[in-house]
Design a protein around this motif. Sequence first.
Motif, PDB file in Angstrom:
ATOM      1  N   LEU A 150      30.484   3.882  10.729  1.00 16.38           N
ATOM      2  CA  LEU A 150      30.854   5.124  10.080  1.00 16.38           C
ATOM      3  C   LEU A 150      30.339   4.441   8.326  1.00 16.38           C
ATOM      4  CD1 LEU A 150      34.816   5.053   9.928  1.00 16.38           C
ATOM      5  CD2 LEU A 150      32.874   6.498  11.565  1.00 16.38           C
ATOM      6  N   GLY A 151      29.714   3.267   8.745  1.00 16.63           N
ATOM      7  CA  GLY A 151      28.593   3.213   7.526  1.00 16.63           C
ATOM      8  C   GLY A 151      29.466   2.830   6.356  1.00 16.63           C
ATOM      9  N   VAL A 152      30.813   2.462   6.243  1.00 14.51           N
ATOM     10  CA  VAL A 152      31.259   2.344   5.089  1.00 14.51           C
ATOM     11  C   VAL A 152      31.126   0.907   4.508  1.00 14.51           C
ATOM     12  CG1 VAL A 152      32.681   3.686   5.946  1.00 14.51           C
ATOM     13  CG2 VAL A 152      33.959   1.222   7.316  1.00 14.51           C
ATOM     14  N   GLY A 153      30.909  -0.538   5.490  1.00 11.64           N
ATOM     15  CA  GLY A 153      31.572  -2.090   4.659  1.00 11.64           C
ATOM     16  C   GLY A 153      32.373  -1.886   5.298  1.00 11.64           C
ATOM     17  N   GLY A 154      32.179  -3.372   5.006  1.00 11.24           N
ATOM     18  CA  GLY A 154      34.135  -4.076   5.651  1.00 11.24           C
ATOM     19  C   GLY A 154      34.104  -3.799   4.339  1.00 11.24           C
ATOM     20  N   SER A 155      34.144  -3.495   3.078  1.00 15.66           N
ATOM     21  CA  SER A 155      35.591  -3.911   1.524  1.00 15.66           C
ATOM     22  C   SER A 155      36.711  -3.416   2.318  1.00 15.66           C
ATOM     23  CB  SER A 155      34.709  -4.126   0.776  1.00 15.66           C
ATOM     24  OG  SER A 155      34.050  -1.896   0.685  1.00 15.66           O
ATOM     25  N   VAL A 156      36.870  -1.886   2.748  1.00 12.68           N
ATOM     26  CA  VAL A 156      37.805  -0.808   3.198  1.00 12.68           C
ATOM     27  C   VAL A 156      38.786  -1.351   3.812  1.00 12.68           C
ATOM     28  CG1 VAL A 156      36.510   0.579   4.851  1.00 12.68           C
ATOM     29  CG2 VAL A 156      37.634   1.971   3.355  1.00 12.68           C
ATOM     30  N   MET A 157      38.107  -1.943   4.442  1.00 13.27           N
ATOM     31  CA  MET A 157      39.483  -3.218   5.315  1.00 13.27           C
ATOM     32  C   MET A 157      39.764  -3.780   4.731  1.00 13.27           C
ATOM     33  SD  MET A 157      37.785  -1.568   9.484  1.00 13.27           S
ATOM     34  CE  MET A 157      36.337  -1.421   8.670  1.00 13.27           C
ATOM     35  N   THR A 158      39.086  -4.859   4.266  1.00 10.74           N
ATOM     36  CA  THR A 158      38.773  -6.268   3.745  1.00 10.74           C
ATOM     37  C   THR A 158      40.128  -6.466   2.586  1.00 10.74           C
ATOM     38  OG1 THR A 158      36.651  -6.654   3.134  1.00 10.74           O
ATOM     39  CG2 THR A 158      37.489  -7.641   5.274  1.00 10.74           C
ATOM     40  N   VAL A 159      39.712  -5.594   1.955  1.00 13.16           N
ATOM     41  CA  VAL A 159      40.210  -5.619   0.436  1.00 13.16           C
ATOM     42  C   VAL A 159      41.299  -5.385   0.189  1.00 13.16           C
ATOM     43  CG1 VAL A 159      40.204  -4.530  -1.810  1.00 13.16           C
ATOM     44  CG2 VAL A 159      38.035  -5.755  -1.104  1.00 13.16           C
ATOM     45  N   PRO A 160      41.817  -4.086   0.710  1.00 13.21           N
ATOM     46  CA  PRO A 160      43.522  -3.626   1.351  1.00 13.21           C
ATOM     47  C   PRO A 160      43.837  -4.909   1.603  1.00 13.21           C
ATOM     48  CG  PRO A 160      42.667  -1.720   1.520  1.00 13.21           C
ATOM     49  CD  PRO A 160      41.145  -2.615   1.065  1.00 13.21           C
ATOM     50  N   LEU A 161      43.663  -5.346   2.856  1.00 10.05           N
ATOM     51  CA  LEU A 161      44.467  -6.547   3.423  1.00 10.05           C
ATOM     52  C   LEU A 161      44.902  -7.450   2.654  1.00 10.05           C
ATOM     53  CD1 LEU A 161      42.594  -6.556   7.469  1.00 10.05           C
ATOM     54  CD2 LEU A 161      45.386  -5.869   6.204  1.00 10.05           C
TER      55      LEU A 161
END
Length: 258
Positions: A150-161
């Motif tokens: 999706l081109g979102v980068g990893g932070s959208v999942m890693t930061v909330p986790l």
Amino acid sequence: MSVLVLLLVGLGVGATTALFGFGGGFVTVPVITVVDAGLGGDAVRVATATSALVMLVNALVATLAAPPRALRGRWALVVLLGVGGALGAAAGRFAPGPLLRWGFVAYVGVTVVDLLARPGFLRPARAATGRRHALPTWLGLPIGAVASFLGVGGSVMTVPLMRRAGAPMPVAAALANPLTLAIVAPALCVSLLVRGSTPAGAGLVGAVDVVAALSLLAGSTVVVVLLRRRPPRVPDALHAGAYIALLVMAGAAVAVTG
């Protein structure tokens, strides 16, 4: 969009990289989608590939400027992130443009609702010490695949986790940069080398808009170094709220473009 405007946008890209861990996907994809709107359905494909280049450089600069210690010895996680990143990028080269566009918007929307509805993000549940905020190794593959597709980068999942594991926002954002680097390095190689639905347009190398990427990076890299070495003191709740607000803005920008 002129190079000067892209340079100014690059300043914002650098700030979000240093402060929030997402200097690529959630800023670059909407911007490049607007820049290359003339490509029609291929605009998001170009934006996703260009985003990988911008994320790669910014994440590398941020990691070198202030390397986090929490990822030492996490080579299995890094490898799985890279494998997932390559697989997601390859799938994205063959996916239709509307799927990439609305997949991006849907993922942002679901993420925002989740961050607002569930406890642990706006205020972390507990203080994190040592490796308590470390990501489970097995999550590397799906995080890498979805992020690069999706081109979102990893932070959208890693930061909330990491927030829900107790990490303060500065720690979560700092850790997101090397994790993003592990994802986008192989993803960018795939975007440049794998043949698929390849857009046609001036200034493109593979699916990467090189001129736009370089313009953004010219504005972002200096800001990344300055803010990573001398991070501003922002209240944690305000930091987390700004993260959510930026996600909303990025999703809305992609939704209304084209």
